[in-house]
Write an enzyme that holds these catalytic residues in place. Sequence first.
Site, PDB file in Angstrom:
ATOM      1  N   THR A 187       0.831  -1.201   0.000  1.00 46.51           N
ATOM      2  CA  THR A 187       0.000   0.000   0.000  1.00 46.51           C
ATOM      3  C   THR A 187       0.868   1.254   0.000  1.00 46.51           C
ATOM      4  O   THR A 187       0.660   2.175  -0.804  1.00 46.51           O
ATOM      5  CB  THR A 187      -0.946  -0.015   1.218  1.00 46.51           C
ATOM      6  N   THR A 194      13.366   5.419  11.400  1.00 43.46           N
ATOM      7  CA  THR A 194      14.299   4.343  11.721  1.00 43.46           C
ATOM      8  C   THR A 194      13.836   3.052  11.061  1.00 43.46           C
ATOM      9  O   THR A 194      12.676   2.663  11.209  1.00 43.46           O
ATOM     10  CB  THR A 194      14.384   4.180  13.248  1.00 43.46           C
ATOM     11  N   CYS A 225      -9.756  -6.999   1.231  1.00 45.23           N
ATOM     12  CA  CYS A 225     -10.128  -5.690   1.752  1.00 45.23           C
ATOM     13  C   CYS A 225     -11.637  -5.467   1.664  1.00 45.23           C
ATOM     14  O   CYS A 225     -12.188  -4.667   2.388  1.00 45.23           O
ATOM     15  CB  CYS A 225      -9.434  -4.586   0.971  1.00 45.23           C
TER      16      CYS A 225
HETATM   17  C1  LIG Z   1      -1.805  -7.222  -1.095  1.00 46.94           C
HETATM   18  C2  LIG Z   1      -1.710  -6.284  -2.237  1.00 46.94           C
HETATM   19  C3  LIG Z   1      -1.389  -4.929  -2.055  1.00 46.94           C
HETATM   20  C4  LIG Z   1      -1.245  -4.312  -0.668  1.00 46.94           C
HETATM   21  O1  LIG Z   1      -0.082  -4.718  -0.035  1.00 46.94           O
HETATM   22  P1  LIG Z   1       0.014  -4.547   1.567  1.00 46.94           P
HETATM   23  O2  LIG Z   1       1.421  -4.933   1.862  1.00 46.94           O
HETATM   24  O3  LIG Z   1      -0.964  -5.512   2.129  1.00 46.94           O
HETATM   25  O4  LIG Z   1      -0.273  -3.140   1.878  1.00 46.94           O
HETATM   26  C5  LIG Z   1      -1.253  -4.135  -3.162  1.00 46.94           C
HETATM   27  N1  LIG Z   1      -1.433  -4.627  -4.408  1.00 46.94           N
HETATM   28  C6  LIG Z   1      -1.739  -5.907  -4.627  1.00 46.94           C
HETATM   29  C7  LIG Z   1      -1.917  -6.389  -6.028  1.00 46.94           C
HETATM   30  C8  LIG Z   1      -1.907  -6.783  -3.560  1.00 46.94           C
HETATM   31  O5  LIG Z   1      -2.243  -8.045  -3.780  1.00 46.94           O
END
Ligand SMILES: *Cc1c(COP(=O)(O)O)cnc(C)c1O
Length: 390
Positions: free
Chosen positions: A72, A237, A325
């Site tokens: 994200t 950090t 989500c």
């Molecule tokens: C899981 C996912 C994310 C988000 O990653 P996080 O580390 O959970 O924030 C973004 N893009 C895709 C395609 C994902 O499958």
Amino acid sequence: MKRVYLDHNATTPVAPEVLAAMLPYFGEAYGNASSIHAFGQDARGAVERARSSVAALVGAQASEITFSSGGTESNNQAIFGVLGSTPEPGRHVITSAIEHVAVLDSCKELAKRGVDVTFLPVDRDGLVNPEDVRRAIRPETALITLMLANNELGTVEPIEEIGKIAAESGIVFHTDAVQAAGKIPIDVTRLGVHLLSIAAHKFYGPKGVGALYVRKGTQLKPLLHGGHSERDRRPGTEDVAAIAGMGKAAELALNNMQDETARIGALRDCLEKGLLERVPHCWVNGAQAPRTPNTTNMTFPFIEGEAMVIALDLKGIACSTGAACSSGAVEPSHVLTAIGLPPEDARATLRLSLGHQNTQQEIDFALETIPAVIERLRLLSPTYKKPAVA
Ligand SMILES: *Cc1c(COP(=O)(O)O)cnc(C)c1O
């Protein structure tokens, strides 16, 4: 009860080797990677070794890797890094209708701040047409952001072809490769991308750590302010343990990819074929597109996906309706809507995503369990007519 985990696109378990690589940094090796003394240098060494391993996974140079808190953040950093938090008026961004919400919502936010955003459609298999990208490009286009592999369907987009089109016009090109990393080979040069996002927890690393590949020379404004870590790209950090874990996970992913792709791909094909044979009236979404080897997305009309997930969980099978989500929401998946499924079919869809610890025995168990659950739920469905037995 036996539990079978078929939801690896939501997250994966931390590999034992990864956990072992992390533990020292919760214990005796607690230094701050920015300190000059020996404690600091131990931590710095771990961070830089991990940077090299992550770079190797995507064919980059170590200096082109910035660590983040996950997929994200990497996606937000790429998008707002190129456009800025207060974008110049009149700028244009190209993305697709099937992106992960971390890209989609960032682009919607850009639109609120005055950026014109093109959300390209996809075909029935979830593929973006590179010619649509070419046609969408304008003199004001500042960024193209398109995913490498889709999290719901597993479809692999023609990023290399689109990379050539972006290069012809000199436009910055970002790809969300979170679902591709560790599943298919990635080479940032061949793909022609300037920016590429990955997240450790999708390939047997810890949660809360990711990386952004930034091609040398790409201008990027930081999201956060407050220090000089990560070459001024990302202050704060470093989470040394998490980064060390991500490095080990990248190493394992690269070493195991060939064997695991074949093994997991065979299990996925067995599951998919078995369900198509055993369950009347169902289909695979994205079946005609190139796909990541571990994912299948299937529609079983007349039932609610949420009801299937709950019923299967009671039998010990963990899977999902698509985007983790959106679980809990009754909205049909934006990805399935974009490939043309009517809302009732989009809601009748399951995503089964396999991983390293799945066995043939587990797939056999899933093939015994899932058809029976579907049959039972369909008999309860007011819209379902049991096919007449010949
Ligand atoms: C899981 C996912 C994310 C988000 O990653 P996080 O580390 O959970 O924030 C973004 N893009 C895709 C395609 C994902 O499958």
